[in-house]
Design a protein around this motif. Structure first.
Motif, PDB file in Angstrom:
ATOM      1  N   LEU A 170       0.829  -1.210   0.000  1.00  0.00           N
ATOM      2  CA  LEU A 170       0.000   0.000   0.000  1.00  0.00           C
ATOM      3  C   LEU A 170       0.861   1.258   0.000  1.00  0.00           C
ATOM      4  CD1 LEU A 170      -2.866  -1.013   2.484  1.00  0.00           C
ATOM      5  CD2 LEU A 170      -2.916  -1.012  -0.019  1.00  0.00           C
ATOM      6  N   SER A 171       1.990   1.229   0.705  1.00  0.00           N
ATOM      7  CA  SER A 171       2.892   2.379   0.720  1.00  0.00           C
ATOM      8  C   SER A 171       3.479   2.644  -0.665  1.00  0.00           C
ATOM      9  CB  SER A 171       4.021   2.149   1.741  1.00  0.00           C
ATOM     10  OG  SER A 171       4.898   3.255   1.774  1.00  0.00           O
ATOM     11  N   ILE A 172       3.824   1.574  -1.384  1.00  0.00           N
ATOM     12  CA  ILE A 172       4.358   1.718  -2.744  1.00  0.00           C
ATOM     13  C   ILE A 172       3.309   2.336  -3.663  1.00  0.00           C
ATOM     14  CG2 ILE A 172       5.148   0.421  -4.774  1.00  0.00           C
ATOM     15  CD1 ILE A 172       6.379  -1.601  -2.708  1.00  0.00           C
ATOM     16  N   ILE A 173       2.068   1.913  -3.511  1.00  0.00           N
ATOM     17  CA  ILE A 173       0.990   2.481  -4.333  1.00  0.00           C
ATOM     18  C   ILE A 173       0.856   3.973  -4.052  1.00  0.00           C
ATOM     19  CG2 ILE A 173      -1.493   2.441  -4.799  1.00  0.00           C
ATOM     20  CD1 ILE A 173      -1.406  -0.565  -3.990  1.00  0.00           C
ATOM     21  N   ARG A 174       0.883   4.365  -2.778  1.00  0.00           N
ATOM     22  CA  ARG A 174       0.784   5.796  -2.432  1.00  0.00           C
ATOM     23  C   ARG A 174       1.952   6.582  -3.034  1.00  0.00           C
ATOM     24  NH1 ARG A 174      -0.926   3.573   2.456  1.00  0.00           N
ATOM     25  NH2 ARG A 174       1.097   3.833   3.474  1.00  0.00           N
ATOM     26  N   ALA A 175       3.158   5.992  -3.001  1.00  0.00           N
ATOM     27  CA  ALA A 175       4.325   6.681  -3.551  1.00  0.00           C
ATOM     28  C   ALA A 175       4.195   6.890  -5.057  1.00  0.00           C
ATOM     29  CB  ALA A 175       5.592   5.881  -3.240  1.00  0.00           C
ATOM     30  N   LEU A 176       3.684   5.896  -5.763  1.00  0.00           N
ATOM     31  CA  LEU A 176       3.516   6.024  -7.214  1.00  0.00           C
ATOM     32  C   LEU A 176       2.562   7.167  -7.557  1.00  0.00           C
ATOM     33  CD1 LEU A 176       3.287   2.244  -8.181  1.00  0.00           C
ATOM     34  CD2 LEU A 176       5.098   3.819  -8.876  1.00  0.00           C
ATOM     35  N   HIS A 177       1.475   7.245  -6.824  1.00  0.00           N
ATOM     36  CA  HIS A 177       0.487   8.276  -7.151  1.00  0.00           C
ATOM     37  C   HIS A 177       0.885   9.646  -6.615  1.00  0.00           C
ATOM     38  CE1 HIS A 177      -2.624   6.035  -9.259  1.00  0.00           C
ATOM     39  NE2 HIS A 177      -2.267   5.007  -8.520  1.00  0.00           N
ATOM     40  N   ARG A 178       1.618   9.689  -5.531  1.00  0.00           N
ATOM     41  CA  ARG A 178       2.102  10.976  -5.036  1.00  0.00           C
ATOM     42  C   ARG A 178       3.055  11.618  -6.044  1.00  0.00           C
ATOM     43  NH1 ARG A 178       2.920  13.661  -0.085  1.00  0.00           N
ATOM     44  NH2 ARG A 178       0.953  12.647   0.480  1.00  0.00           N
ATOM     45  N   THR A 179       3.894  10.796  -6.662  1.00  0.00           N
ATOM     46  CA  THR A 179       4.901  11.322  -7.591  1.00  0.00           C
ATOM     47  C   THR A 179       4.435  11.311  -9.046  1.00  0.00           C
ATOM     48  OG1 THR A 179       5.851   9.104  -7.783  1.00  0.00           O
ATOM     49  CG2 THR A 179       6.765  10.547  -6.088  1.00  0.00           C
ATOM     50  N   ASN A 180       3.364  10.568  -9.343  1.00  0.00           N
ATOM     51  CA  ASN A 180       2.836  10.457 -10.697  1.00  0.00           C
ATOM     52  C   ASN A 180       3.907   9.984 -11.683  1.00  0.00           C
ATOM     53  OD1 ASN A 180       0.752  10.571 -12.601  1.00  0.00           O
ATOM     54  ND2 ASN A 180       1.299  12.653 -13.224  1.00  0.00           N
ATOM     55  N   VAL A 181       4.691   9.013 -11.250  1.00  0.00           N
ATOM     56  CA  VAL A 181       5.725   8.446 -12.112  1.00  0.00           C
ATOM     57  C   VAL A 181       5.067   7.791 -13.327  1.00  0.00           C
ATOM     58  CG1 VAL A 181       7.519   6.678 -12.275  1.00  0.00           C
ATOM     59  CG2 VAL A 181       7.329   8.065 -10.217  1.00  0.00           C
ATOM     60  N   LYS A 182       5.605   8.080 -14.500  1.00  0.00           N
ATOM     61  CA  LYS A 182       5.062   7.519 -15.740  1.00  0.00           C
ATOM     62  C   LYS A 182       5.840   6.253 -16.098  1.00  0.00           C
ATOM     63  CE  LYS A 182       2.300  11.069 -16.256  1.00  0.00           C
ATOM     64  NZ  LYS A 182       0.851  10.936 -15.957  1.00  0.00           N
ATOM     65  N   THR A 183       5.312   5.128 -15.736  1.00  0.00           N
ATOM     66  CA  THR A 183       5.991   3.873 -16.061  1.00  0.00           C
ATOM     67  C   THR A 183       5.717   3.473 -17.503  1.00  0.00           C
ATOM     68  OG1 THR A 183       4.108   2.598 -15.237  1.00  0.00           O
ATOM     69  CG2 THR A 183       5.886   3.057 -13.681  1.00  0.00           C
ATOM     70  N   SER A 184       6.700   2.816 -18.115  1.00  0.00           N
ATOM     71  CA  SER A 184       6.494   2.307 -19.474  1.00  0.00           C
ATOM     72  C   SER A 184       5.575   1.091 -19.455  1.00  0.00           C
ATOM     73  CB  SER A 184       7.840   1.933 -20.100  1.00  0.00           C
ATOM     74  OG  SER A 184       8.668   3.070 -20.203  1.00  0.00           O
ATOM     75  N   GLY A 185       5.808   0.201 -18.512  1.00  0.00           N
ATOM     76  CA  GLY A 185       4.978  -0.976 -18.364  1.00  0.00           C
ATOM     77  C   GLY A 185       3.981  -0.812 -17.231  1.00  0.00           C
ATOM     78  N   THR A 186       3.178  -1.819 -17.036  1.00  0.00           N
ATOM     79  CA  THR A 186       2.114  -1.789 -16.026  1.00  0.00           C
ATOM     80  C   THR A 186       2.535  -2.600 -14.800  1.00  0.00           C
ATOM     81  OG1 THR A 186       0.326  -1.459 -17.612  1.00  0.00           O
ATOM     82  CG2 THR A 186      -0.254  -2.544 -15.537  1.00  0.00           C
ATOM     83  N   ILE A 187       2.231  -2.060 -13.629  1.00  0.00           N
ATOM     84  CA  ILE A 187       2.447  -2.780 -12.378  1.00  0.00           C
ATOM     85  C   ILE A 187       1.087  -3.207 -11.844  1.00  0.00           C
ATOM     86  CG2 ILE A 187       3.407  -2.728 -10.052  1.00  0.00           C
ATOM     87  CD1 ILE A 187       5.192  -0.402 -10.936  1.00  0.00           C
ATOM     88  N   GLN A 188       0.885  -4.496 -11.752  1.00  0.00           N
ATOM     89  CA  GLN A 188      -0.340  -5.020 -11.157  1.00  0.00           C
ATOM     90  C   GLN A 188      -0.068  -5.353  -9.687  1.00  0.00           C
ATOM     91  OE1 GLN A 188      -1.842  -8.331 -13.641  1.00  0.00           O
ATOM     92  NE2 GLN A 188      -3.573  -6.999 -14.047  1.00  0.00           N
ATOM     93  N   PHE A 189      -0.982  -4.930  -8.838  1.00  0.00           N
ATOM     94  CA  PHE A 189      -0.883  -5.230  -7.411  1.00  0.00           C
ATOM     95  C   PHE A 189      -1.899  -6.313  -7.072  1.00  0.00           C
ATOM     96  CE2 PHE A 189       0.971  -1.077  -7.881  1.00  0.00           C
ATOM     97  CZ  PHE A 189       2.039  -1.083  -6.986  1.00  0.00           C
ATOM     98  N   VAL A 190      -1.443  -7.327  -6.356  1.00  0.00           N
ATOM     99  CA  VAL A 190      -2.304  -8.469  -6.018  1.00  0.00           C
ATOM    100  C   VAL A 190      -2.163  -8.790  -4.534  1.00  0.00           C
ATOM    101  CG1 VAL A 190      -2.827 -10.896  -6.443  1.00  0.00           C
ATOM    102  CG2 VAL A 190      -2.082  -9.429  -8.339  1.00  0.00           C
ATOM    103  N   ALA A 191      -3.270  -8.740  -3.822  1.00  0.00           N
ATOM    104  CA  ALA A 191      -3.337  -9.256  -2.454  1.00  0.00           C
ATOM    105  C   ALA A 191      -3.962 -10.639  -2.562  1.00  0.00           C
ATOM    106  CB  ALA A 191      -4.171  -8.332  -1.570  1.00  0.00           C
ATOM    107  N   SER A 192      -3.143 -11.659  -2.361  1.00  0.00           N
ATOM    108  CA  SER A 192      -3.576 -13.015  -2.673  1.00  0.00           C
ATOM    109  C   SER A 192      -4.140 -13.741  -1.464  1.00  0.00           C
ATOM    110  CB  SER A 192      -2.406 -13.824  -3.246  1.00  0.00           C
ATOM    111  OG  SER A 192      -1.408 -14.016  -2.254  1.00  0.00           O
ATOM    112  N   VAL A 193      -4.984 -14.711  -1.730  1.00  0.00           N
ATOM    113  CA  VAL A 193      -5.530 -15.584  -0.683  1.00  0.00           C
ATOM    114  C   VAL A 193      -4.790 -16.922  -0.720  1.00  0.00           C
ATOM    115  CG1 VAL A 193      -7.814 -14.529  -0.757  1.00  0.00           C
ATOM    116  CG2 VAL A 193      -7.339 -16.495  -2.226  1.00  0.00           C
ATOM    117  N   GLY A 194      -4.893 -17.668   0.383  1.00  0.00           N
ATOM    118  CA  GLY A 194      -4.497 -19.069   0.393  1.00  0.00           C
ATOM    119  C   GLY A 194      -3.028 -19.361   0.218  1.00  0.00           C
ATOM    120  N   GLU A 195      -2.146 -18.476   0.696  1.00  0.00           N
ATOM    121  CA  GLU A 195      -0.722 -18.789   0.580  1.00  0.00           C
ATOM    122  C   GLU A 195      -0.274 -19.793   1.629  1.00  0.00           C
ATOM    123  OE1 GLU A 195       3.607 -18.559   1.121  1.00  0.00           O
ATOM    124  OE2 GLU A 195       2.071 -18.103   2.611  1.00  0.00           O
TER     125      GLU A 195
END
Length: 403
Positions: free
Chosen positions: A126-151
């Motif tokens: 969640l902190s990484i997500i906040r940092a990306l949007h605070r800085t509005n970094v323009k990534t070339s590729g896409t970062i998908q965030f996944v909170a997974s079940v059943g590990e």
């Protein structure tokens, strides 16, 4: 790779992002505490998933959703045609429903079941997500965030299995899980788990003597398994972790069962040892019947866990990208080799993947005395933030390290 990191660290927006993550340390810790106090027992992660889904939307991810298995998914979309990588942490804990997860402070430690594994990983994500949007970094590729079940445990990686079944276009995967901020797991220890159950007529130990015993049959199987010597390289292991059966000291047992766990980093070694053990379990029933010249004992073999093994070169781009990101932040990287984590699935599928250690200090994992100390805890999300940007590329700053 060094040129990539030099370009990233000289970019003002990324400098701002790294500084933000350090400044955000208290907020990250507050969310870690809040999520710890939302129980997420095996197969009952929905309440915590709802919290994370709300945060994904609140912090500006796109296409936020919960899939049919219960994983929470959201995307930070790139502006170019760069690769797609996944940053993941798992929602579930090992603790059963009803466990008290209220966080208490003991000097410099926060204590509660699940405070570290893997709630800290979720908070860092969640902190990484906040940092990306605070800085509005323009990534070339896409970062998908996944909170997974059943590990954990009998969850059997069900969340990440379901995710990859529905997500064929992922180019790399990073799981935030494990102790030690510098630890990097780049191989998947596979495991097969079985419940072996023997059934028989049973009877009185004296009056019905001569009938086969389910416990005796199970004992024959346990003895045969215990005598096995698996290869040391690749490391291959086994254990019988639970055993049960019988009804009384003076009864011929009508039922007996045990749980078998087999592990290896080599799919071939795992398959060979698994085959040997299952053959021994069947032969044990035959031996018990033959001993008493009866056809009474039957065996039921049920697979209760299947985590595929996978190997990956330590010189792989994703491994060395995380190594270099660690060095850039003064973290001593340690290649830990194999473990059983969500990364098993992508590594087995041939998709570059690593599992990286969480920040801070923690211990008592999987016990009621689990604890966390937030000592320089921000270093882990900084490292993962920097490595993810290096892998996907930043528009007009650096090309993706990943193909």
């Amino acid at each position: 790779m060094q040129q990539t990191y030099e370009a990233l660290k000289n970019d003002p927006a990324i400098q701002q992002g790294l500084a933000f993550i350090e400044e955000d340390d208290e907020q990250t810790l507050a969310e870690q505490v809040a999520m710890t106090e939302i129980p997420a027992p095996p197969f009952k992660e929905a309440e915590r998933a709802a919290y994370v889904q709300q945060k994904f939307s609140e912090y500006g991810l796109e296409a936020v959703r919960r899939d049919k298995e219960g994983n929470v998914i959201g995307a930070y979309k790139g502006v170019g045609d760069g690769p797609v990588i996944v940053l993941s942490a798992h929602l579930d804990t090992v603790f059963p429903e009803g466990t008290d997860t209220k966080v208490r402070r003991e000097r410099d430690r926060l204590c509660a079941p699940g405070i570290f594994d893997d709630t800290r990983g979720l908070a860092e994500m969640l902190s990484i997500i906040r940092a990306l949007h605070r800085t509005n970094v323009k990534t070339s590729g896409t970062i998908q965030f996944v909170a997974s079940v059943g590990e954990e445990g009998i969850g059997d990686l069900r969340g990440v299995k379901a995710f990859f079944a529905d997500s064929p276009n992922v180019d790399a995967f990073i799981s935030i899980d494990g102790t030690g901020v510098g630890h990097i797991v780049y191989e998947g220890t596979g495991s097969c788990r079985y419940k072996i159950t023997y059934s028989a007529t049973g009877g009185h130990s004296y009056g019905d003597f001569g009938l086969p015993s389910a416990i005796h049959a199970a004992g024959r199987a346990v003895a045969a398994i215990a005598d096995c010597r698996p290869p040391t390289e690749p490391k291959t292991t086994f254990t019988i972790g639970e055993i049960a059966g019988g009804t009384a000291v003076n009864a011929i047992a009508s039922s007996a069962s045990f749980h078998l766990d087999v592990r290896s980093t080599s799919p071939q070694a795992l398959e060979q040892l698994e085959s040997t053990f299952l053959k021994a379990c069947k032969q044990a029933a035959e031996q018990e019947n033959r001993h008493w010249q009866k056809h009474d004992v039957i065996v039921d073999i049920k697979r209760v866990g299947d985590r595929p093994a996978g190997r990956q070169d330590k010189e792989a781009t994703i491994v060395q990208a995380v190594v270099q990101a660690s060095k850039e932040l003064g973290i001593a990287p340690t290649l830990k080799g194999a473990a059983s984590t969500d990364s098993n699935i992508p590594i087995h599928l041939g998709i570059p993947a690593v599992t990286v250690g969480r920040g801070g200090n923690g211990g008592g994992t999987h016990t009621l005395g689990e604890w966390f100390e937030p000592v320089h805890a921000y270093l882990s999300p900084q490292r993962t933030f920097l490595a993810a940007l290096a892998l996907v590329g930043v528009d007009q700053v650096s090309r993706p390290l990943l193909a």
